[in-house]
Design a protein around this motif. Structure first.
Motif, PDB file in Angstrom:
ATOM      1  N   ALA A 189       0.737  -1.211  -0.061  1.00 39.71           N
ATOM      2  CA  ALA A 189      -0.128   0.056   0.126  1.00 39.71           C
ATOM      3  C   ALA A 189       0.812   1.158   0.070  1.00 39.71           C
ATOM      4  O   ALA A 189       0.644   2.114  -0.723  1.00 39.71           O
ATOM      5  CB  ALA A 189      -0.914   0.093   1.350  1.00 39.71           C
ATOM      6  N   THR A 190       2.140   1.362   0.938  1.00 36.78           N
ATOM      7  CA  THR A 190       3.001   2.433   0.764  1.00 36.78           C
ATOM      8  C   THR A 190       3.453   2.801  -0.454  1.00 36.78           C
ATOM      9  O   THR A 190       3.893   3.723  -1.121  1.00 36.78           O
ATOM     10  CB  THR A 190       3.841   2.361   1.962  1.00 36.78           C
ATOM     11  N   ILE A 229      12.764  -2.343  10.445  1.00 37.69           N
ATOM     12  CA  ILE A 229      11.672  -3.498  10.664  1.00 37.69           C
ATOM     13  C   ILE A 229      12.373  -4.472  11.579  1.00 37.69           C
ATOM     14  O   ILE A 229      11.350  -5.217  12.262  1.00 37.69           O
ATOM     15  CB  ILE A 229      11.180  -3.888   9.145  1.00 37.69           C
ATOM     16  N   ILE A 230      13.519  -4.871  11.427  1.00 38.82           N
ATOM     17  CA  ILE A 230      13.977  -5.774  12.364  1.00 38.82           C
ATOM     18  C   ILE A 230      14.035  -5.711  13.502  1.00 38.82           C
ATOM     19  O   ILE A 230      13.561  -6.488  14.596  1.00 38.82           O
ATOM     20  CB  ILE A 230      15.640  -6.178  11.939  1.00 38.82           C
ATOM     21  N   CYS A 231      14.371  -4.334  13.990  1.00 38.54           N
ATOM     22  CA  CYS A 231      14.275  -4.063  15.406  1.00 38.54           C
ATOM     23  C   CYS A 231      12.810  -3.945  15.768  1.00 38.54           C
ATOM     24  O   CYS A 231      12.578  -4.304  17.120  1.00 38.54           O
ATOM     25  CB  CYS A 231      14.782  -2.613  15.857  1.00 38.54           C
ATOM     26  N   TYR A 242      12.509  -7.538   0.699  1.00 35.86           N
ATOM     27  CA  TYR A 242      12.696  -6.224   0.198  1.00 35.86           C
ATOM     28  C   TYR A 242      13.059  -6.407  -1.225  1.00 35.86           C
ATOM     29  O   TYR A 242      12.579  -5.652  -2.124  1.00 35.86           O
ATOM     30  CB  TYR A 242      14.040  -5.787   0.890  1.00 35.86           C
ATOM     31  N   LEU A 243      13.781  -7.418  -1.573  1.00 40.19           N
ATOM     32  CA  LEU A 243      14.237  -7.954  -2.996  1.00 40.19           C
ATOM     33  C   LEU A 243      12.791  -8.127  -3.784  1.00 40.19           C
ATOM     34  O   LEU A 243      12.840  -7.674  -4.857  1.00 40.19           O
ATOM     35  CB  LEU A 243      15.055  -9.040  -3.226  1.00 40.19           C
ATOM     36  N   VAL A 244      11.897  -8.918  -3.266  1.00 39.40           N
ATOM     37  CA  VAL A 244      10.883  -8.860  -3.896  1.00 39.40           C
ATOM     38  C   VAL A 244      10.114  -7.759  -4.355  1.00 39.40           C
ATOM     39  O   VAL A 244       9.344  -7.669  -5.378  1.00 39.40           O
ATOM     40  CB  VAL A 244       9.887 -10.022  -3.231  1.00 39.40           C
ATOM     41  N   THR A 260       9.254  -0.324   3.043  1.00 44.04           N
ATOM     42  CA  THR A 260       9.561  -1.298   4.222  1.00 44.04           C
ATOM     43  C   THR A 260       9.388  -0.922   5.581  1.00 44.04           C
ATOM     44  O   THR A 260       9.069  -1.656   6.401  1.00 44.04           O
ATOM     45  CB  THR A 260      11.277  -1.574   3.977  1.00 44.04           C
ATOM     46  N   ILE A 261       9.786   0.550   5.780  1.00 50.04           N
ATOM     47  CA  ILE A 261       9.351   1.085   7.125  1.00 50.04           C
ATOM     48  C   ILE A 261       7.832   1.093   7.168  1.00 50.04           C
ATOM     49  O   ILE A 261       7.206   1.065   8.332  1.00 50.04           O
ATOM     50  CB  ILE A 261       9.791   2.472   7.019  1.00 50.04           C
TER      51      ILE A 261
END
Length: 448
Positions: free
Chosen positions: A269-270, A303-305, A347-349, A392-393
């Protein structure tokens, strides 16, 4: 009256013809004698054949005997990759180990899937003690635990250990070769079974045995302690990085991509908004490559944190014991690395999807008018790059909607929580035959 001479009477009798029945009687007598001779010969032949048969039977009794024997092997496996590995071994090993160590030996495997608890290193609390106890309770001849918990002996990763007296063994899945996981597991389990079965079953006519040290020459066998009931203990000379790679392999981080469906929906969506935004076009054209790389790193770390904090995946060492603290560090490192691989794949996808969508939706003339210069393929790359970082964020916020169990199932973040008995169904299946039953709270399958 004249008197006859006796000699004349004898001569007359000799010249007189013989009665018809006399010749027949003589022929029958001769035939009878011949028949008696043939009967005697036949009897002698039968007697000789009987003696030969008796000799053959006697020779067979004195030769090696073939006894059919079926050994029941229980495979206790943690859920996930250890269970899949156990199912593979149960299919491959019955034929590979047939007639080993002696003719007529057969193996039947029972696979039980359940979370295995390891309480400590003291006798009675080890994983191998759990296997021995379960073998006695289930009536198995031998039990093997396939665990996804990392185990060390000193500074070296423990790969496998065997106790012949307890008829039990342990296989540490994370310590196996990541590139040939199934092959090394098959050789190790086959070697341990041969080492155990050959202890009291070696007999005349047994097949040549391939020992476990010959099957796995790249592993190191430690000398057993004087008061230790473990006869074979195999370790690897590799350091903690080998165990870390094995733990990540057990996690299968690619599953995280499908598990984070809410995060992926928020990211899409972003991205859809960013691809048609004129300010985003202008910013992507003006940003340097270094800034784009920084934006990528910041988005991935964010996103990992967020996943670690939101789902409480970080373990804290509450013990001063050095071994426990090392285990905790391994768990946390495996969690971070698993999340990093899963998020990077996502992310790559997303980047490839944004590139194709941007190339199709954003008209070159409109983009050229916005950035005030001719448009090339590099401009679409930069646009997709920036949009993927922003998306991603945005996906990090969507990941908060995910179930904690979904995220934890793909990481080591809460492995201690899973170390408790699990209730579940148990099923029994054979080739061409299946029947269900419940017992001991694990899922079970049989293989012959």
């Amino acid at each position: 009256m004249p008197v006859k001479d006796p000699s004349d009477t004898l001569d007359a009798d000799a010249d007189a013809p013989a009665p018809p029945d006399a010749g027949v009687a003589e022929d029958e007598a001769a035939d009878g004698e011949a028949a008696d001779g043939e009967t005697a010969d036949a009897a002698d032949g039968e007697a000789a054949d009987g003696e030969a048969a008796d000799g053959a039977v006697a020779e067979g009794v004195g030769g090696p005997e073939r006894h059919e024997q079926t050994l029941v092997i229980g495979l206790l496996a943690d859920p996930g990759l250890p269970t899949e590995l156990a199912e593979y071994l149960a299919e491959e090993l019955p034929d590979a180990l047939a007639d080993t160590p002696v003719e007529g030996t057969r193996y039947r495997f029972v696979v039980v899937r359940e979370t295995l608890r390891r309480l400590g290193d003291a006798r009675g609390e080890r994983m191998i003690d759990l296997a021995a106890e379960r073998a006695n309770r289930e009536g198995w001849d031998f039990a093997l635990c396939l665990t996804d918990m990392p185990v060390h002996k000193g500074e070296r990763p423990l790969v496998a250990e065997l106790s012949r007296g307890e008829a039990a063994a342990v296989l540490v899945v994370p310590a196996l070769n990541v590139l040939r996981l199934a092959d090394e597991a098959r050789e190790l389990v086959a070697g341990m079974l041969v080492e155990w079965a050959a202890r009291e079953r070696l007999a005349r006519g047994s097949r040549p045995l391939v020992r476990i040290t010959e099957r796995t020459p790249n592993l190191h066998q430690l000398e057993p302690d004087d008061d230790d009931d473990v006869d074979v203990r195999l370790t690897r000379s590799a350091g903690p990085l080998w165990m870390l790679a094995g733990m990540v392999r057990v996690n299968r981080p690619w599953r995280l991509v499908l598990g984070l469906r809410s995060a992926l929906a928020a990211a899409v969506a972003t991205a859809a908004f960013g691809l048609v935004s004129n300010p985003v076009w202008q910013v992507s054209a003006a940003m340097s490559t270094l800034r784009l790389w920084i934006s990528t790193v910041v988005s991935l770390v964010t996103i990992i944190c967020w996943l670690i904090m939101n789902h409480q995946l970080w373990q804290h060492a509450r013990s001063a014991d050095r071994v426990v603290r090392r285990q905790i560090r391994l768990y946390n490192a495996a969690t971070v690395l698993t999340l990093a691989i899963g998020v990077l794949v996502s992310y790559l996808v997303l980047f490839v999807g944004n590139l194709l969508t941007g190339w199709f939706v954003v008209v070159p003339d409109v983009l050229s008018e916005s950035i005030r210069r001719p448009v090339g393929f590099a401009d679409y790359l930069r646009l997709a790059w920036l949009v993927s970082s922003l998306a991603t964020i945005g996906g990090a916020l969507g990941s908060g909607l995910e179930s904690s169990d979904t995220v934890r199932s793909a990481t080591w973040g809460d492995r201690y929580r899973q170390n408790r008995p699990q209730a579940g169904k148990r099923h029994k299946s054979r080739r061409g035959h299946a029947a269900g039953h419940r017992a001991h709270g694990g899922e079970e399958s049989h293989h012959e």
